[in-house]
Design a protein around this motif. Sequence first.
Motif, mmCIF file in Angstrom:
data_model
loop_
_atom_site.group_PDB
_atom_site.id
_atom_site.type_symbol
_atom_site.label_atom_id
_atom_site.label_comp_id
_atom_site.label_asym_id
_atom_site.label_seq_id
_atom_site.Cartn_x
_atom_site.Cartn_y
_atom_site.Cartn_z
ATOM 1 N N VAL A 76 40.056 -23.865 6.831
ATOM 2 C CA VAL A 76 39.497 -22.524 6.724
ATOM 3 C C VAL A 76 38.218 -22.567 5.889
ATOM 4 O O VAL A 76 38.198 -23.104 4.779
ATOM 5 N N VAL A 77 37.115 -22.019 6.437
ATOM 6 C CA VAL A 77 35.840 -21.944 5.723
ATOM 7 C C VAL A 77 35.793 -20.622 4.971
ATOM 8 O O VAL A 77 35.814 -19.544 5.576
ATOM 9 N N THR A 78 35.734 -20.666 3.650
ATOM 10 C CA THR A 78 35.754 -19.464 2.836
ATOM 11 C C THR A 78 34.373 -18.814 2.770
ATOM 12 O O THR A 78 33.355 -19.427 3.093
ATOM 13 N N THR A 79 34.360 -17.565 2.330
ATOM 14 C CA THR A 79 33.094 -16.840 2.177
ATOM 15 C C THR A 79 32.203 -17.510 1.142
ATOM 16 O O THR A 79 30.983 -17.577 1.301
ATOM 17 N N GLU A 80 32.848 -18.023 0.069
ATOM 18 C CA GLU A 80 32.071 -18.685 -0.975
ATOM 19 C C GLU A 80 31.345 -19.918 -0.427
ATOM 20 O O GLU A 80 30.184 -20.174 -0.772
ATOM 21 N N GLU A 81 32.041 -20.686 0.435
ATOM 22 C CA GLU A 81 31.413 -21.875 1.004
ATOM 23 C C GLU A 81 30.250 -21.504 1.919
ATOM 24 O O GLU A 81 29.215 -22.167 1.938
ATOM 25 N N THR A 82 30.405 -20.412 2.681
ATOM 26 C CA THR A 82 29.329 -19.952 3.562
ATOM 27 C C THR A 82 28.115 -19.524 2.756
ATOM 28 O O THR A 82 26.974 -19.870 3.078
ATOM 29 N N GLU A 83 28.345 -18.754 1.678
ATOM 30 C CA GLU A 83 27.242 -18.307 0.834
ATOM 31 C C GLU A 83 26.555 -19.484 0.164
ATOM 32 O O GLU A 83 25.326 -19.511 0.034
ATOM 33 N N SER A 84 27.355 -20.464 -0.259
ATOM 34 C CA SER A 84 26.773 -21.645 -0.901
ATOM 35 C C SER A 84 25.897 -22.421 0.081
ATOM 36 O O SER A 84 24.816 -22.891 -0.276
ATOM 37 N N PHE A 86 24.338 -21.169 2.722
ATOM 38 C CA PHE A 86 23.110 -20.409 2.979
ATOM 39 C C PHE A 86 22.158 -20.504 1.797
ATOM 40 O O PHE A 86 20.938 -20.590 1.979
ATOM 41 N N LYS A 87 22.705 -20.496 0.579
ATOM 42 C CA LYS A 87 21.858 -20.603 -0.594
ATOM 43 C C LYS A 87 21.122 -21.937 -0.610
ATOM 44 O O LYS A 87 19.929 -21.998 -0.950
ATOM 45 N N ALA A 88 21.824 -23.011 -0.243
ATOM 46 C CA ALA A 88 21.178 -24.323 -0.182
ATOM 47 C C ALA A 88 20.089 -24.339 0.885
ATOM 48 O O ALA A 88 18.993 -24.879 0.670
ATOM 49 N N LEU A 89 20.372 -23.725 2.036
ATOM 50 C CA LEU A 89 19.377 -23.647 3.103
ATOM 51 C C LEU A 89 18.183 -22.803 2.677
ATOM 52 O O LEU A 89 17.025 -23.146 2.960
ATOM 53 N N SER A 90 18.457 -21.693 1.984
ATOM 54 C CA SER A 90 17.392 -20.819 1.490
ATOM 55 C C SER A 90 16.491 -21.561 0.500
ATOM 56 O O SER A 90 15.262 -21.439 0.534
ATOM 57 N N THR A 91 17.113 -22.350 -0.375
ATOM 58 C CA THR A 91 16.337 -23.116 -1.355
ATOM 59 C C THR A 91 15.424 -24.118 -0.668
ATOM 60 O O THR A 91 14.246 -24.253 -1.020
ATOM 61 N N PRO A 279 14.125 -14.228 -1.563
ATOM 62 C CA PRO A 279 12.999 -15.169 -1.474
ATOM 63 C C PRO A 279 12.620 -15.499 -0.034
ATOM 64 O O PRO A 279 11.441 -15.671 0.278
ATOM 65 N N VAL A 280 13.623 -15.574 0.839
ATOM 66 C CA VAL A 280 13.349 -15.871 2.248
ATOM 67 C C VAL A 280 12.526 -14.753 2.881
ATOM 68 O O VAL A 280 11.550 -14.999 3.601
#
Length: 392
Positions: A76-84, A86-91, A279-280
Amino acid sequence: MTGLETTRTDAGQQALKAFQRVAHEEASQRSVAPGLAQLLPGLAAAIGLALNQRKGGLRGLSTARRAEDEEAPAPVVTTEETESAFKALSTKFCNLFALWLAIAAIAAVKYPPSFTWVQSSYFTGLLGLLMFSVGITTTVDDFKACLTRPGAVAINFLSCYGIMPVLAYAIAKAIGAEGSILAGMVLVGSINGGQASNLCTLIAGGDVALSVLMTTSTTIGCIFMTPLICKLVLGAIVPIDAMGIVVSTFQVVLAPIFLGVAANTLAPGLCKACATYTPVVGVISTVLLVGASVAKCAAPILNAGLPLQLACLALHLLGGILGYFATKVANFDERTCRTVAIETAMKSSAFGFLLASLHFGAFNVRVPSAVSVVWMAIVGSVLAVYWKGKPV
C-alpha cells in the motif's frame, strides 16, 4: 506434490511391503508365537498410516504456502509517501530553473511563435500568480520582522539605484558602447527590481517577506529615481507615468502578496499543504513570462552581438555579488545577504524595454533591455539554485 515428496512416499511403501514379508517368513521359520506374528502386521500398518499422514501433511503445507502467496496483499502506497515523492520531484524541477529559462529563451529567439501565444494581457495575471504563490508562504509576523531592519532595505535601495547604474555605465564604456546602446545599458541599471526576485529568494532560502518589501520599495522608488538617473547620466529626461506605475505595483505585487498572506493567516494548514506546489507554479509562470518577453523582441536580441550579451551577463552577475558583500560588510545575517544579492542582480528588464520603447526615439535603446531580460532571469535562478543547497 513435489518430486522429492513422491520419491519419499514410494520408498516408504516398498519398505512397508518388505517389512511385512520378512516378518511372516521369520515367524514361520522360527516358530514365533501366533500373537507376535499377528502383532507385526499391525505394527507395519501403523507405520504405513504414519507415512500417509506425513505425506498428507506435506501436501497441506505446500497448499497453504501457495494460498498465502496468492492472498498476500499488494504493498500500500501511503499519502505521506506520495507527497514525499512529489516533493523530491518538485525540488529537482526547481533546481533546473536556470535550464528551463535558457531553453525558453533559446526557443523564443529561434522560433518566436513558441511563446507569442502568451499575450501581453496575460502578463498581469501571470505576475499576480507568481506573487500569490510567494505570498502564501509568508506571514504577517515576517513583515513585522522586516520593519525592524530598515537598514537592509536601505542597502538594497542604494544597491539598486547606486551600484547598478554606475556598473552599467562602466561596463558599457568597457565594450566601447556609445549612443543608444550606452543609454540602453544605463536605463537597465537604473530601473527597479524585478518581481521574479521574490521567487528566487524563496528557492534560495532567503527572507521572502524582506524581498517583497525591497521589490516594493524599489518599484515605487523608480517613479523618481529612474528619471533622475537618466537626467544626470544621459542628460535626457525620461517621462514616466507615475500614477500608472503605482497602480501596476498594487495590481502585480501588493494585492497578490497580501491575498496570499491573508490566506496563510486564515487557513495555515491548507497553505502549508500547498507549499510544496508553490515553487513549481512560480517557476512555470516565470518561464512563460521570460519566453514571451524574449519572443516579442527576438530580432534585436539576435542582432545584439556577443559583446552586449557578455555585458548584460556581467551587469547582473557582478551586481548581485557586490550587493551580497555590501550587506555582509554591514554585518547582516546570511539570509539577508542572499536576499539583497538577488534583489540587486534581478532588474525589471521588461519594464526597461517598455520605457525605451515609449520614451526614447532611437530603436537601439531597447536592445540592452531585450538582452537583459534573459540574463537577469538566468543569473537570478543560478544564484537561487546555488544557495538552495547551502546552509543558511
